[in-house]
Design a protein around this motif. Structure first.
Motif, short mmCIF file in Angstrom:
data_model
loop_
_atom_site.label_atom_id
_atom_site.label_comp_id
_atom_site.label_asym_id
_atom_site.label_seq_id
_atom_site.Cartn_x
_atom_site.Cartn_y
_atom_site.Cartn_z
N PRO A 29 0.79 -1.23 0.00
CA PRO A 29 0.00 0.00 0.00
C PRO A 29 0.82 1.28 0.00
O PRO A 29 0.40 2.29 -0.55
N ASP A 30 2.00 1.26 0.59
CA ASP A 30 2.84 2.45 0.64
C ASP A 30 3.60 2.63 -0.68
O ASP A 30 4.28 1.71 -1.15
N ASP A 31 3.49 3.82 -1.29
CA ASP A 31 4.09 4.07 -2.60
C ASP A 31 5.61 3.84 -2.61
O ASP A 31 6.13 3.22 -3.54
N ARG A 32 6.30 4.33 -1.62
CA ARG A 32 7.77 4.17 -1.60
C ARG A 32 8.15 2.72 -1.37
O ARG A 32 9.10 2.22 -2.00
N LEU A 38 8.76 -3.81 -5.89
CA LEU A 38 8.35 -4.33 -7.20
C LEU A 38 9.52 -4.90 -8.01
O LEU A 38 9.36 -5.97 -8.61
N PRO A 39 10.67 -4.25 -8.07
CA PRO A 39 11.77 -4.89 -8.82
C PRO A 39 12.16 -6.25 -8.23
O PRO A 39 12.49 -7.18 -8.98
N ARG A 40 12.10 -6.40 -6.93
CA ARG A 40 12.40 -7.70 -6.30
C ARG A 40 11.36 -8.74 -6.72
O ARG A 40 11.71 -9.88 -7.05
N LEU A 41 10.09 -8.34 -6.70
CA LEU A 41 9.02 -9.25 -7.08
C LEU A 41 9.17 -9.68 -8.54
O LEU A 41 9.10 -10.87 -8.86
N PHE A 42 9.38 -8.72 -9.43
CA PHE A 42 9.47 -9.08 -10.84
C PHE A 42 10.76 -9.82 -11.17
O PHE A 42 10.78 -10.62 -12.11
N ALA A 43 11.81 -9.63 -10.39
CA ALA A 43 13.01 -10.46 -10.57
C ALA A 43 12.69 -11.91 -10.25
O ALA A 43 13.07 -12.82 -10.99
N TRP A 81 15.34 -21.18 2.12
CA TRP A 81 15.85 -20.03 1.37
C TRP A 81 14.72 -19.31 0.63
O TRP A 81 14.69 -18.09 0.57
N ASP A 82 13.79 -20.09 0.07
CA ASP A 82 12.64 -19.49 -0.62
C ASP A 82 11.80 -18.66 0.35
O ASP A 82 11.29 -17.60 -0.01
N LYS A 83 11.66 -19.14 1.56
CA LYS A 83 10.88 -18.40 2.56
C LYS A 83 11.59 -17.11 2.96
O LYS A 83 10.93 -16.07 3.14
N VAL A 84 12.90 -17.15 3.09
CA VAL A 84 13.66 -15.93 3.39
C VAL A 84 13.52 -14.94 2.23
O VAL A 84 13.29 -13.74 2.45
N ARG A 85 13.64 -15.43 1.02
CA ARG A 85 13.51 -14.56 -0.16
C ARG A 85 12.11 -13.94 -0.23
O ARG A 85 11.96 -12.75 -0.53
N ALA A 86 11.08 -14.73 0.06
CA ALA A 86 9.70 -14.21 0.05
C ALA A 86 9.54 -13.10 1.08
O ALA A 86 8.91 -12.08 0.80
N LEU A 87 10.12 -13.27 2.24
CA LEU A 87 10.03 -12.23 3.26
C LEU A 87 10.76 -10.97 2.81
O LEU A 87 10.28 -9.85 3.00
N GLY A 93 3.82 -7.21 3.44
CA GLY A 93 2.79 -7.57 2.45
C GLY A 93 2.66 -9.06 2.21
O GLY A 93 1.82 -9.48 1.43
N LEU A 94 3.49 -9.87 2.88
CA LEU A 94 3.47 -11.32 2.64
C LEU A 94 2.10 -11.96 2.88
O LEU A 94 1.65 -12.73 2.02
N PRO A 95 1.39 -11.66 3.97
CA PRO A 95 0.06 -12.27 4.12
C PRO A 95 -0.90 -11.87 2.99
O PRO A 95 -1.67 -12.70 2.51
N ARG A 96 -0.84 -10.61 2.55
CA ARG A 96 -1.70 -10.19 1.45
C ARG A 96 -1.29 -10.87 0.14
O ARG A 96 -2.14 -11.23 -0.68
#
Length: 186
Positions: A29-32, A38-43, A81-87, A93-96
Motif C-alpha cells: 500500500p505504501d508508494d515508496r 516491485l523490482p524484487r518481485l518481478f526479478a 531459502w525461498d521463505k527468506v527470499r519471500a520475506l 505484504g506477505l500475508p496479502r
C-alpha cells in the motif's frame, strides 16, 4: 525470446508498468515501499519463468511471461531459502500476497490452458502497440490450448478484448481488489 541479457531491463519495465496496479497496491500500500519491492518481485517472477516462455520487444519495454498448459501454478516445494527470499520481497505484504495468490489459483480454468502470467509495458512506451505485439507473439505460440489471464486493472479489459480475450468471471480477493478472468479460445 528473452534471455539473460534482457533480465535487468525486463524487470525495470515490469516494475514501471505495475507501479499503480490495484493488485500491487493491495500487497504494497505504501508508494515508496512498493517502488522498492516491485523490482524484487518481478526479478523473482522473471527467474521463476525461465523454463517457460518469456517474450520481450526489441527494446525490452514490453514483457510477457507465459506458462504452458499444466504449469500455471508453478507449484514446488519451498525450502528455507525461498521463505527468506519471500520475506525480503514482500515484507509486511506477505500475508496479502499469499491471499492474492490463493485467490488467483482458485479461479483458474479446470481444463488445460496457456497462462499469460505477466504482461506489462513501461509507462513511457505505452500507446505504441508494443504490449500488443508482445502478447500476439505469445498467442502465435500458444495454439494447442485456450489462453487464460486475469487482470485487476479494469482499464486493461479493452486491450485484451482487442486481442480476442473475453471476460469469463469477475471476482474479488477477500478485502482486496476486483479481478477479471479472461479467456481466449485457441
Amino acid at each position: 525470446m528473452a534471455g539473460p541479457a534482457d533480465r535487468r531491463r525486463a524487470i525495470a519495465s515490469l516494475a514501471d508498468a505495475f507501479r499503480d496496479d490495484p493488485a500491487m497496491r493491495f500487497m504494497f500500500p505504501d508508494d515508496r515501499d512498493r517502488a522498492r519491492r516491485l523490482p524484487r518481485l518481478f526479478a523473482m517472477l522473471y527467474d521463476s519463468d525461465a523454463a517457460n516462455l518469456r517474450l520481450v520487444t526489441p527494446d525490452v519495454a514490453a514483457v510477457t511471461l507465459w506458462r504452458p498448459p499444466g504449469t500455471a501454478t508453478n507449484d514446488r516445494h519451498f525450502g528455507w531459502w525461498d521463505k527468506v527470499r519471500a520475506l525480503w520481497i514482500f515484507g509486511p505484504g506477505l500475508p496479502r500476497a499469499r491471499l492474492l495468490v490463493e485467490a488467483i489459483k482458485a479461479h483458474f480454468p479446470t481444463s488445460p490452458f496457456w497462462y499469460l502470467h505477466i504482461a506489462g509495458c513501461a509507462v513511457a512506451a505505452q500507446g505504441r502497440r508494443l504490449g500488443s505485439a508482445a502478447v500476439q507473439a505469445g498467442l502465435m505460440r500458444a495454439t494447442d490450448a485456450p489462453t487464460y489471464l486475469e487482470t485487476a486493472n479494469e482499464a486493461n479489459l479493452g486491450f485484451y478484448r482487442s486481442l480476442g480475450f473475453e471476460v469469463i468471471e469477475r471476482w474479488r480477493v477477500p478485502d482486496g481488489p476486483v479481478f477479471w478472468s479472461m479467456l481466449r479460445a485457441k
